[in-house]
Scaffold this motif. Sequence first.
Motif, mmCIF file in Angstrom:
data_model
loop_
_atom_site.group_PDB
_atom_site.id
_atom_site.type_symbol
_atom_site.label_atom_id
_atom_site.label_comp_id
_atom_site.label_asym_id
_atom_site.label_seq_id
_atom_site.Cartn_x
_atom_site.Cartn_y
_atom_site.Cartn_z
ATOM 1 N N UNK A 222 59.359 -16.876 15.552
ATOM 2 C CA UNK A 222 60.569 -17.341 16.039
ATOM 3 C C UNK A 222 60.460 -19.007 15.737
ATOM 4 N N UNK A 223 59.183 -19.439 15.782
ATOM 5 C CA UNK A 223 58.897 -20.811 15.335
ATOM 6 C C UNK A 223 59.048 -21.116 13.955
ATOM 7 N N UNK A 224 58.563 -20.176 13.086
ATOM 8 C CA UNK A 224 58.887 -20.320 11.669
ATOM 9 C C UNK A 224 60.399 -20.341 11.426
ATOM 10 N N UNK A 225 61.302 -19.366 12.109
ATOM 11 C CA UNK A 225 62.581 -19.600 11.896
ATOM 12 C C UNK A 225 63.358 -20.691 12.560
ATOM 13 N N UNK A 226 62.884 -21.274 13.569
ATOM 14 C CA UNK A 226 63.292 -22.750 13.846
ATOM 15 C C UNK A 226 63.039 -23.646 13.090
ATOM 16 N N UNK A 227 61.840 -23.704 12.288
ATOM 17 C CA UNK A 227 61.543 -24.449 11.213
ATOM 18 C C UNK A 227 62.660 -24.555 10.226
ATOM 19 N N UNK A 228 63.009 -23.302 9.576
ATOM 20 C CA UNK A 228 63.727 -23.074 8.445
ATOM 21 C C UNK A 228 65.052 -23.503 9.122
#
Length: 872
Positions: free
Chosen positions: A750-756
């Motif tokens: 979820x944190x990676x998706x937020x960065x993207x």
Amino acid sequence: MSTGTLPGPPRGSVAGDDAERLWLLGVRHHGPGSARAVRAALDSRRPDVVLIEGPPEADAVVGLAADPELRPPVALLAHAVGDPARAAFWPFARFSPEWVAIRWATDHGVPVRFIDLPAANSLALHAERDARQELAEADPAEADAEPAEADADPAGESVPPEEGAQRDTPEGGTPEAGAEFGVPEDGTPDIVPRTDGTPEDGTPEDGAPEAGAPEAGAPCAHTPQDAEDSAAVRVDPLAVLARAAGYDDPERWWEDAVEHRGREGDDPLAPFTALASAMEALRERYGDGGHRDDAIREAHMRLRLREAVKEFGRVAVVCGAWHVPALRADATVTADRRLLRGLPKVRAELTWVPWTHRRLARRSGYGAGIDSPGWYDHLFSAPDRVVPRWMTAVAGLLRAQDHPVSSAHVIEAVRLAETLAALRGRPLAGLGEAHDAVRAVMCDGSDVLPALIHDRLVVGEDLGTVPDSAPAVPLARDLVRTQRTLRLKPEAADRQLDLDLRSDNDAARSRLLHRLGLLGVEWGRPGEARQGTGTFRESWQLCWEPELSVRVAEAGVWGTTVESAATARARDAAETAAGLDGVTAIAERCLLADLPGALPTVMRVLADRAALDTDVSRLAGALPALVRSVRYGDVRGTDAGALREVAEGLATRICVGLPPACAGLGEDGAREMRGHLDGVHAAVALLAGAHEPLRGRWAGVLRSLAGRDATTPGLIRGRAARLLLDDARLETAEAARLMGLALSPGTAPREAAAWVEGFLSGGGMLLVHDERLLALVDGWLTGVPEEAFTDVLPLIRRTFAEFDSGVRRTVGELVRRGPSTAGGTVGGGGGEPGAAGFGAGLDPGRADAVLPTLRLLLGLPGAARDLEGDRA
């Protein structure tokens, strides 16, 4: 019922012994058939005075009806002195029976008197109703007891006003001209097929509307207990009689029974005689019809009627048909005065204001609204051949829209409308048949053009005019003078106004519209310019609504001219603004409106608020508006130096406080802060021309955010990296490194998706042009564990939904073919021949072939010679 007089009233009633000298002309407000019948009756009987249902304060301004510059649709506007927001309207159209009576009287030198409840009382009663509603919200138990107390007071002291439909409808116990529908005046047999007024199903006509949305034929007045007594029966006379005649649509019945037959007949009083009998039957069955406040108004009308009968010889009364039985009732003077004793009162002023056909329409919320003001105006004004004249007007409108319509279309549409009327058993073709014929013949079955015809002709866009001699507040007079000077005429139709601020007249128009916006007079709404995107262009959507007359009266407390009032209003708004962003918004509007007199106060408040405010989020929210103010000041030639200093100071404080303020934010907080990040970035770019070191400092803030650890939300880190990349302050390789770290297996999905999401929110062309970034995103997404994919999917879908359709399609093709094994850029030198990517690599020969043409376009020396050599 063709005796020429109304049925004999009871002895001792208002009309008692004066039936031969008193004519009660009951009408349907805004009914063209009623208007024709009133004109014929007045021509026949030649009364010595004409009494109109309306506020008596209008007696002082009714003489203006003779002025040719007072052209309907217009309205009487009454407002409380010192509280202009408490106002009421009494609208009149050219086809309103009351207006016809007024014009007949002024043309023949006959006095006109208004006999309804004074606006001074109705506005005060409305205030009491508002107070009781507030009490009901605060203490429901107290509100439950209120209706009983109001009913128990025989003097009517506690009776609140009737509710108007909206602020634009008449309020406060005065269903002004058009506040209720009377019933038609024609004496044909199908008007009153049942003398008891009962619908065919034998049930009372219920279905009363909610306050603010009255139905066709319904009085716009509501009882004091409307909110508490939902079982009260309200009578819609027009609907009752239409149902009794076998019609589901009251408007269609009105056309058949009145408009298509009301043009005939020898006795001008016969329609009103039939109407009086119908209303007596309805009121005998339904009593007050669920509108108990009518008793107060009718008592006042009876008192004024008695005075007129004593003072003048022959009296004609034009009122809503519903009131006719009450005006002929056996009521004593003492009883009427007792009913009016103790009514609250306020000081009220009254004048004429322009009105529009659109505001006469029922869909506007007007209590006595009609479906088709433009069509009714046509029915009233057309001397003959109503349908052919209408079809001609429709053809003219369609031709103006470049739609091919010939004379043959008009002839065929008329024939079809008349044939439809015959098939449907109607005496003549009405609006329904005209609509069907136009749609089939002129519009080829489309629903688009009929919608245009409905707006432009059926409803209409007419806007009335009022002479300068009409009473008005000084601010309104200054506004009219300014409008004339700038050649900016108010119009009821929506229109777009494009301004070039380099022109003196257009710049003055812009200042006027911005100043009116500060005063709450929203005549124009800013839009996007159709011609270019330069800062010297503005676009406005203009539409003058009648309510704006009330807003101008309200704004009169701030000054006597538009400029002085806007200056005073801006100072007050700045001092009372809730936050720093509110003050910066006022500063921006002051520059747009060119109010140098307000800027010192606004700047003082702004400096004080900025110095004391330590919330970085509020500072970041205030900076963009402040920088826009500096920018507009430069464009418009105003001095914005003080604003620039404050803006640069705010930007410096944001650079210091933003990184720590982004740590530990939740998902909602991160999303809000990302918006501030974008706003500050754009603001710094605008300020950078005069303060280049500020841009470098801001770039350092973005680098700090992009490289921070997981305590800073991924949405913020990804967005900071993207802003740096767009400004060419971050190499593509470094951006790929940051993305690789953010999308590593150790980062929560979820944190990676937020960065993207933060990184790609500026657009998806990066993924098209750089396969390394695409490969990183693709590899991360395919590696998301199945149990976490459901949580990640909404974020990814939201990110890609912002891309243009072409970008999404290209990214899809790239993913389908697979990213380059060499990790090069698409179409770039990093790709290997034959690699599975969007392209096989760069062909230097083909790339060099474009250079001679490019040099020729740029006008470089020797370009033509090089190009000829290449061709050879």
